[in-house]
Design a protein around this motif. Structure first.
Motif, PDB file in Angstrom:
ATOM      1  N   THR A 152       0.847  -1.203   0.000  1.00 13.57           N
ATOM      2  CA  THR A 152       0.000   0.000   0.000  1.00 13.57           C
ATOM      3  C   THR A 152       0.876   1.244   0.000  1.00 13.57           C
ATOM      4  O   THR A 152       0.615   2.205  -0.734  1.00 13.57           O
ATOM      5  N   MET A 153       1.918   1.239   0.822  1.00 10.13           N
ATOM      6  CA  MET A 153       2.837   2.377   0.861  1.00 10.13           C
ATOM      7  C   MET A 153       3.539   2.558  -0.486  1.00 10.13           C
ATOM      8  O   MET A 153       3.654   3.675  -0.981  1.00 10.13           O
ATOM      9  N   LEU A 154       3.978   1.467  -1.085  1.00  9.58           N
ATOM     10  CA  LEU A 154       4.656   1.572  -2.376  1.00  9.58           C
ATOM     11  C   LEU A 154       3.741   2.167  -3.443  1.00  9.58           C
ATOM     12  O   LEU A 154       4.177   2.996  -4.246  1.00  9.58           O
ATOM     13  N   LYS A 155       2.477   1.778  -3.469  1.00 11.32           N
ATOM     14  CA  LYS A 155       1.532   2.354  -4.439  1.00 11.32           C
ATOM     15  C   LYS A 155       1.402   3.856  -4.229  1.00 11.32           C
ATOM     16  O   LYS A 155       1.391   4.626  -5.184  1.00 11.32           O
ATOM     17  N   ALA A 156       1.298   4.273  -2.982  1.00  7.73           N
ATOM     18  CA  ALA A 156       1.211   5.701  -2.680  1.00  7.73           C
ATOM     19  C   ALA A 156       2.499   6.423  -3.076  1.00  7.73           C
ATOM     20  O   ALA A 156       2.468   7.541  -3.592  1.00  7.73           O
ATOM     21  N   LEU A 157       3.645   5.778  -2.869  1.00 12.91           N
ATOM     22  CA  LEU A 157       4.927   6.385  -3.234  1.00 12.91           C
ATOM     23  C   LEU A 157       5.106   6.499  -4.741  1.00 12.91           C
ATOM     24  O   LEU A 157       5.714   7.457  -5.226  1.00 12.91           O
ATOM     25  N   VAL A 158       4.568   5.547  -5.499  1.00  9.86           N
ATOM     26  CA  VAL A 158       4.632   5.630  -6.963  1.00  9.86           C
ATOM     27  C   VAL A 158       3.903   6.889  -7.436  1.00  9.86           C
ATOM     28  O   VAL A 158       4.411   7.645  -8.264  1.00  9.86           O
ATOM     29  N   GLU A 159       2.716   7.114  -6.909  1.00 10.23           N
ATOM     30  CA  GLU A 159       1.953   8.317  -7.278  1.00 10.23           C
ATOM     31  C   GLU A 159       2.661   9.579  -6.803  1.00 10.23           C
ATOM     32  O   GLU A 159       2.757  10.564  -7.542  1.00 10.23           O
ATOM     33  N   LEU A 160       3.169   9.577  -5.590  1.00 16.59           N
ATOM     34  CA  LEU A 160       3.910  10.733  -5.083  1.00 16.59           C
ATOM     35  C   LEU A 160       5.125  11.009  -5.958  1.00 16.59           C
ATOM     36  O   LEU A 160       5.402  12.158  -6.307  1.00 16.59           O
ATOM     37  N   GLY A 161       5.863   9.970  -6.323  1.00 16.34           N
ATOM     38  CA  GLY A 161       7.041  10.148  -7.166  1.00 16.34           C
ATOM     39  C   GLY A 161       6.686  10.735  -8.527  1.00 16.34           C
ATOM     40  O   GLY A 161       7.378  11.622  -9.031  1.00 16.34           O
ATOM     41  N   THR A 199       4.351  20.964  -0.556  1.00 14.11           N
ATOM     42  CA  THR A 199       3.496  20.834  -1.741  1.00 14.11           C
ATOM     43  C   THR A 199       2.169  20.152  -1.416  1.00 14.11           C
ATOM     44  O   THR A 199       2.077  19.357  -0.483  1.00 14.11           O
ATOM     45  N   PRO A 200       1.147  20.447  -2.220  1.00 19.86           N
ATOM     46  CA  PRO A 200      -0.143  19.780  -2.023  1.00 19.86           C
ATOM     47  C   PRO A 200      -0.049  18.259  -2.178  1.00 19.86           C
ATOM     48  O   PRO A 200      -0.731  17.523  -1.452  1.00 19.86           O
ATOM     49  N   HIS A 201       0.799  17.770  -3.093  1.00 23.11           N
ATOM     50  CA  HIS A 201       0.875  16.323  -3.285  1.00 23.11           C
ATOM     51  C   HIS A 201       1.530  15.615  -2.093  1.00 23.11           C
ATOM     52  O   HIS A 201       1.211  14.470  -1.807  1.00 23.11           O
ATOM     53  N   ILE A 202       2.408  16.284  -1.363  1.00 26.56           N
ATOM     54  CA  ILE A 202       2.946  15.695  -0.126  1.00 26.56           C
ATOM     55  C   ILE A 202       1.841  15.621   0.923  1.00 26.56           C
ATOM     56  O   ILE A 202       1.715  14.622   1.639  1.00 26.56           O
ATOM     57  N   LYS A 203       1.028  16.653   1.013  1.00 28.39           N
ATOM     58  CA  LYS A 203      -0.074  16.635   1.982  1.00 28.39           C
ATOM     59  C   LYS A 203      -1.060  15.519   1.642  1.00 28.39           C
ATOM     60  O   LYS A 203      -1.529  14.800   2.535  1.00 28.39           O
ATOM     61  N   ASP A 204      -1.375  15.348   0.361  1.00 24.28           N
ATOM     62  CA  ASP A 204      -2.270  14.263  -0.074  1.00 24.28           C
ATOM     63  C   ASP A 204      -1.669  12.902   0.270  1.00 24.28           C
ATOM     64  O   ASP A 204      -2.363  12.000   0.753  1.00 24.28           O
TER      65      ASP A 204
END
Length: 104
Positions: free
Chosen positions: A20-29, A72-77
């Motif tokens: 789950t964390m990796l999926k979120a990190l892919v989007e963040l990246g 950034t907004p994407h870090i907050k998301d």
């Protein structure tokens, strides 16, 4: 002249939370690389030898670029999306790069 910053290390999560964390990190990246010109590289990968571990590599054009990343907004998301995951440990280091050369 600014010096590049390399962030490297690892984060450990409960085995059930790592994917789950990796999926979120892919989007963040993806968002980070697209929207932040000071981001030169941003990669988080699963450690194949440890079902808990995520390897971290970030390359920033300056300390200011890294500092701005955290606003950034994407870090907050991202932080909201992963708030319920269990992190077991972390070992991250920021390195100031004074010189680089290509390897052959």
């Amino acid at each position: 002249m600014t010096e590049d910053i390399i962030v490297a290390g690892w984060m450990d999560y409960e085995p059930g939370d790592r994917d789950t964390m990796l999926k979120a990190l892919v989007e963040l990246g993806r968002r980070t690389r697209e929207r932040e010109p000071g981001c030169l590289d941003y990669a988080m990968t699963a450690d194949p030898a440890d079902e808990r571990r995520i390897r971290v590599y970030e390359h920033w054009a300056s300390q200011q670029a890294l500092d701005e990343h955290f606003t950034t907004p994407h870090i907050k998301d991202f932080r909201a999306a992963v708030a319920g995951l269990t992190r077991l440990g972390v070992g991250l280091t920021a390195h100031t790069v004074s010189a680089s050369r290509p390897m052959r």
